[in-house]
Design a protein around this motif. Sequence first.
Motif, PDB file in Angstrom:
ATOM      1  N   MET A  70       0.850  -1.165   0.000  1.00 54.81           N
ATOM      2  CA  MET A  70       0.000   0.000   0.000  1.00 54.81           C
ATOM      3  C   MET A  70       0.902   1.235   0.000  1.00 54.81           C
ATOM      4  O   MET A  70       1.769   1.371   0.851  1.00 54.81           O
ATOM      5  N   ILE A  71       0.662   2.088  -0.955  1.00 56.14           N
ATOM      6  CA  ILE A  71       1.547   3.232  -1.125  1.00 56.14           C
ATOM      7  C   ILE A  71       0.776   4.422  -1.684  1.00 56.14           C
ATOM      8  O   ILE A  71      -0.270   4.260  -2.304  1.00 56.14           O
ATOM      9  N   LEU A  72       1.315   5.604  -1.443  1.00 51.55           N
ATOM     10  CA  LEU A  72       0.768   6.814  -2.033  1.00 51.55           C
ATOM     11  C   LEU A  72       1.313   6.922  -3.455  1.00 51.55           C
ATOM     12  O   LEU A  72       2.510   6.780  -3.683  1.00 51.55           O
ATOM     13  N   ARG A  73       0.434   7.165  -4.407  1.00 50.63           N
ATOM     14  CA  ARG A  73       0.856   7.349  -5.793  1.00 50.63           C
ATOM     15  C   ARG A  73       0.784   8.837  -6.138  1.00 50.63           C
ATOM     16  O   ARG A  73      -0.241   9.480  -5.938  1.00 50.63           O
ATOM     17  N   VAL A  74       1.892   9.367  -6.631  1.00 46.95           N
ATOM     18  CA  VAL A  74       1.961  10.743  -7.100  1.00 46.95           C
ATOM     19  C   VAL A  74       2.280  10.658  -8.594  1.00 46.95           C
ATOM     20  O   VAL A  74       3.357  10.197  -8.968  1.00 46.95           O
ATOM     21  N   PRO A  75       1.355  11.090  -9.454  1.00 45.57           N
ATOM     22  CA  PRO A  75       1.581  10.958 -10.895  1.00 45.57           C
ATOM     23  C   PRO A  75       2.529  12.029 -11.419  1.00 45.57           C
ATOM     24  O   PRO A  75       2.153  13.182 -11.565  1.00 45.57           O
ATOM     25  N   VAL A  76       3.763  11.654 -11.666  1.00 42.83           N
ATOM     26  CA  VAL A  76       4.743  12.627 -12.160  1.00 42.83           C
ATOM     27  C   VAL A  76       4.753  12.622 -13.682  1.00 42.83           C
ATOM     28  O   VAL A  76       4.519  11.590 -14.311  1.00 42.83           O
ATOM     29  N   PRO A  77       5.010  13.776 -14.297  1.00 45.56           N
ATOM     30  CA  PRO A  77       5.031  13.844 -15.762  1.00 45.56           C
ATOM     31  C   PRO A  77       6.291  13.208 -16.352  1.00 45.56           C
ATOM     32  O   PRO A  77       7.228  12.836 -15.634  1.00 45.56           O
ATOM     33  N   ASP A  78       6.302  13.090 -17.665  1.00 46.65           N
ATOM     34  CA  ASP A  78       7.480  12.585 -18.371  1.00 46.65           C
ATOM     35  C   ASP A  78       8.697  13.427 -18.008  1.00 46.65           C
ATOM     36  O   ASP A  78       8.588  14.623 -17.765  1.00 46.65           O
ATOM     37  N   GLY A  79       9.845  12.780 -17.979  1.00 47.17           N
ATOM     38  CA  GLY A  79      11.088  13.475 -17.653  1.00 47.17           C
ATOM     39  C   GLY A  79      11.551  13.197 -16.236  1.00 47.17           C
ATOM     40  O   GLY A  79      12.716  13.385 -15.915  1.00 47.17           O
ATOM     41  N   TRP A  80      10.639  12.787 -15.365  1.00 49.67           N
ATOM     42  CA  TRP A  80      11.005  12.417 -13.998  1.00 49.67           C
ATOM     43  C   TRP A  80      11.473  10.972 -14.002  1.00 49.67           C
ATOM     44  O   TRP A  80      10.984  10.157 -14.765  1.00 49.67           O
ATOM     45  N   THR A  81      12.431  10.645 -13.134  1.00 52.88           N
ATOM     46  CA  THR A  81      12.801   9.251 -12.923  1.00 52.88           C
ATOM     47  C   THR A  81      12.178   8.806 -11.610  1.00 52.88           C
ATOM     48  O   THR A  81      11.982   9.617 -10.704  1.00 52.88           O
ATOM     49  N   SER A  82      11.868   7.537 -11.518  1.00 57.31           N
ATOM     50  CA  SER A  82      11.240   7.002 -10.309  1.00 57.31           C
ATOM     51  C   SER A  82      11.925   5.703  -9.926  1.00 57.31           C
ATOM     52  O   SER A  82      12.281   4.902 -10.788  1.00 57.31           O
ATOM     53  N   HIS A 111       9.197  12.334  -2.567  1.00 57.84           N
ATOM     54  CA  HIS A 111       9.289  11.047  -1.897  1.00 57.84           C
ATOM     55  C   HIS A 111       7.882  10.676  -1.436  1.00 57.84           C
ATOM     56  O   HIS A 111       7.360  11.252  -0.497  1.00 57.84           O
ATOM     57  N   ALA A 112       7.257   9.727  -2.135  1.00 56.50           N
ATOM     58  CA  ALA A 112       5.913   9.249  -1.796  1.00 56.50           C
ATOM     59  C   ALA A 112       6.059   8.048  -0.871  1.00 56.50           C
ATOM     60  O   ALA A 112       6.763   7.089  -1.199  1.00 56.50           O
ATOM     61  N   LEU A 113       5.408   8.106   0.275  1.00 56.29           N
ATOM     62  CA  LEU A 113       5.608   7.107   1.326  1.00 56.29           C
ATOM     63  C   LEU A 113       4.532   6.026   1.338  1.00 56.29           C
ATOM     64  O   LEU A 113       3.434   6.209   0.807  1.00 56.29           O
ATOM     65  N   HIS A 114       4.857   4.928   2.001  1.00 58.69           N
ATOM     66  CA  HIS A 114       3.897   3.843   2.200  1.00 58.69           C
ATOM     67  C   HIS A 114       2.728   4.331   3.052  1.00 58.69           C
ATOM     68  O   HIS A 114       2.889   5.213   3.905  1.00 58.69           O
ATOM     69  N   ILE A 115       1.584   3.717   2.847  1.00 50.74           N
ATOM     70  CA  ILE A 115       0.403   3.991   3.669  1.00 50.74           C
ATOM     71  C   ILE A 115       0.564   3.249   4.986  1.00 50.74           C
ATOM     72  O   ILE A 115       0.943   2.075   5.008  1.00 50.74           O
ATOM     73  N   ARG A 116       0.275   3.962   6.075  1.00 49.12           N
ATOM     74  CA  ARG A 116       0.419   3.387   7.427  1.00 49.12           C
ATOM     75  C   ARG A 116      -0.773   3.776   8.270  1.00 49.12           C
ATOM     76  O   ARG A 116      -1.611   4.560   7.854  1.00 49.12           O
TER      77      ARG A 116
END
Length: 155
Positions: A1-13, A30-35
Amino acid sequence: MILRVPVPDGWTSKVVDDGILHELGSTTIHALHIRELPVDALGWMRNRALAGAPAGTTWTQRLAMDLTTVGGWPAGVIEVELAHASFQQTRLVAFYQFRDYAAGAIVSSEPARFAELRGMLLDLLGDAWPDWGPQATTCLTRLFEGASMDVHRIT
């Protein structure tokens, strides 16, 4: 379970121990796990704002606001300036509440770059959503698997 942040093209993940790290040059999200929901959300946000900063770093809170994500989830956001002799950074810390659970996103950037990207970064935080991961479907027969289902009629 994690927070999703939709980043545009050009970002690395990349996946890291406690979530997903998105990078665009020296700017990170930095998108963190759900707790489980922490008792003190503001304390959690302040601690995350200073995470990894050198000892003696000072911080100034520039903004605090509440927002509702596109999906309808409540979130609190603080913007802070961190300063140290060898370190200067602007951070946005977002705290998302998903009923009895929570997650966070920490944006870090050099102050000049942050000023250029600020609007986009706030929009990205507003587009975040909880990803609960794969959920198994359970039917009634599976819930009662192994239970005695003998029915006796009382007359």
